[in-house]
Design an enzyme around this catalytic site. Structure first.
Site, PDB file in Angstrom:
ATOM      1  N   HIS A 203       0.854  -1.182   0.000  1.00  0.00           N
ATOM      2  CA  HIS A 203       0.000   0.000   0.000  1.00  0.00           C
ATOM      3  C   HIS A 203       0.895   1.239   0.000  1.00  0.00           C
ATOM      4  CE1 HIS A 203      -2.541   3.156   1.735  1.00  0.00           C
ATOM      5  NE2 HIS A 203      -3.551   2.495   1.203  1.00  0.00           N
ATOM      6  N   ASP A 329     -11.215   2.253  -1.233  1.00  0.00           N
ATOM      7  CA  ASP A 329     -10.277   3.071  -0.461  1.00  0.00           C
ATOM      8  C   ASP A 329     -11.015   3.910   0.585  1.00  0.00           C
ATOM      9  OD1 ASP A 329      -7.813   3.869   0.421  1.00  0.00           O
ATOM     10  OD2 ASP A 329      -7.423   5.269  -1.217  1.00  0.00           O
TER      11      ASP A 329
HETATM   12 CA    CA Z   1      -5.687   3.309   0.630  1.00  0.00          CA
END
Ligand code: CA
Length: 367
Positions: A203, A329
């Site tokens: 990430h 997200d």
């Molecule tokens: Ca993210």
């Protein structure tokens, strides 16, 4: 960090999913695979760092500076959402038609702390995540945090989190205090992930202290571009280091449709061959395959924050419909209309089910 609070106005607010919108009616579950969460403990530790300026990481202060001494209502709302693992998050998921979230500890996770603190924090965080999942196993699954600062302990924690807590892989927020995982001192982490047959999700983080300055002065350090530059670099460093020749079954997941790398593949392959042929650097080693072939064979991609058909279709075309997964997200991106756009991708019903559901179930071995 952008999100649209309007879309998450809660039950009765605008953007609430239609009652008829069920997995049965649409033909697939929506599994969102890069959804952020944080413990109150971690948020408090970040606040302490902001107050005392105790670490040397300009990217961290830019990333979390919005949550300083007097946060705006918008920042406050975001920080509330990221810690809420109960009704509010579940309502937000219902409002956007998300059936399941795969939870990842938000960036930079435990990676900004000293090794013993980070290792202990990863353990307690993973325990808490497992408890949250136990309460809502059909709504939440998650990946394990770990502390690369102590690589052997990190490998043991990934094993514990997967075999004892039931977590589905591990997440690292790109660089750890300026270091990248292509350094062999970190490779016990990859050995553990490969042996357990679980993916490591790389990430984004803010660009490392070595590279962040030219991004900061124009506010380009975060999601607008810096995350992709940092994380794309990290993935490319892994590829050219030979990590996938050592661990051929290692699975890596990248968000944001591969952090720009798919677009560059022809040039990366062409230039890498020339660099190796000319023996230009001891860091550029011959590989068994082309860089693009490792991206095809060892990597999976999520759409987090990139709900844009031309880019999605490029990655599906390059690597196959079995390699690309949906991600929202949340709570950074929280826009109902983006889910609608993904529902309307010009792909077959079977491909849409792979995109929203079955790829995630297979790659993360979801129940
Ligand atoms: Ca993210």
């Amino acid at each position: 960090m952008t999100y649209d609070a309007r879309a998450g106005a809660g039950s009765g607010g605008c953007g609430v999913a239609k009652m008829s919108d069920t997995p049965e009616s649409r033909g697939y579950k929506r599994i969102a695979t890069e959804e952020a969460w944080a413990t109150p403990e971690l948020v408090q530790l970040y606040t302490q760092i902001l107050d005392t300026r105790s670490i040397n990481d300009p990217g961290f202060y830019s990333l979390w500076g919005f949550f300083g001494k007097s946060p705006t209502p918008r920042a406050k709302d975001l920080i509330d959402r990221i810690q809420d693992m109960g009704e509010r998050r579940l309502n937000d998921m219902d409002a956007t038609g998300i059936d399941m979230q795969l939870l990842l500890l938000t960036a930079p996770g435990v990676q900004v702390f000293d090794p013993p603190t980070a290792t202990a924090l990863a353990v307690s965080t993973n325990d808490q995540l497992a408890e949250i999942i136990r309460k809502h196993p059909t709504r939440y699954q998650g990946l394990a945090a770990f502390a690369p600062q102590a690589p052997q302990a990190a490998a043991r924690e990934i094993e514990r989190a997967v075999t004892q807590l039931g977590l589905k892989g591990a997440v690292v927020n790109s660089h750890t205090q300026g270091e990248y995982l292509d350094d062999e001192k970190f490779w016990d982490i990859f050995a553990a992930a490969e042996a357990l047959d679980v993916p490591v999700y790389i990430h984004p983080n803010s660009p490392s202290p070595q590279m962040v300055e030219p991004f900061l002065s124009r506010c380009l350090d975060a999601a607008i571009y810096g995350f992709a530059a940092e994380t794309g670099l990290h993935a490319l460093r892994l590829i050219v280091s030979g990590v996938f020749d050592r661990f051929p079954n290692l699975k890596i997941v990248l968000g944001h449709l591969g952090e720009g790398l798919p677009y560059w593949l022809y040039r990366i392959d062409f230039m890498h061959a020339g660099i190796v042929r000319s023996n230009r650097s001891p860091g550029a080693l011959p590989l068994r395959k082309k860089p693009s072939e490792y991206l095809r064979d060892n990597f999976y991609f999520t759409t987090s924050g990139m709900p844009w058909e031309p880019s999605i279709s490029l990655v599906q075309r390059l690597f196959g419909h079995d390699k690309v997964m949906y991600a929202m997200d949340y709570p950074y991106e929280y826009v109902k209309e983006e889910v609608d756009m993904m529902d309307n991708l010009p792909i077959t019903p079977q491909q849409k089910k792979m995109f929203f559901q079955s790829n995630a179930e297979r790659i993360f071995k979801l129940p």
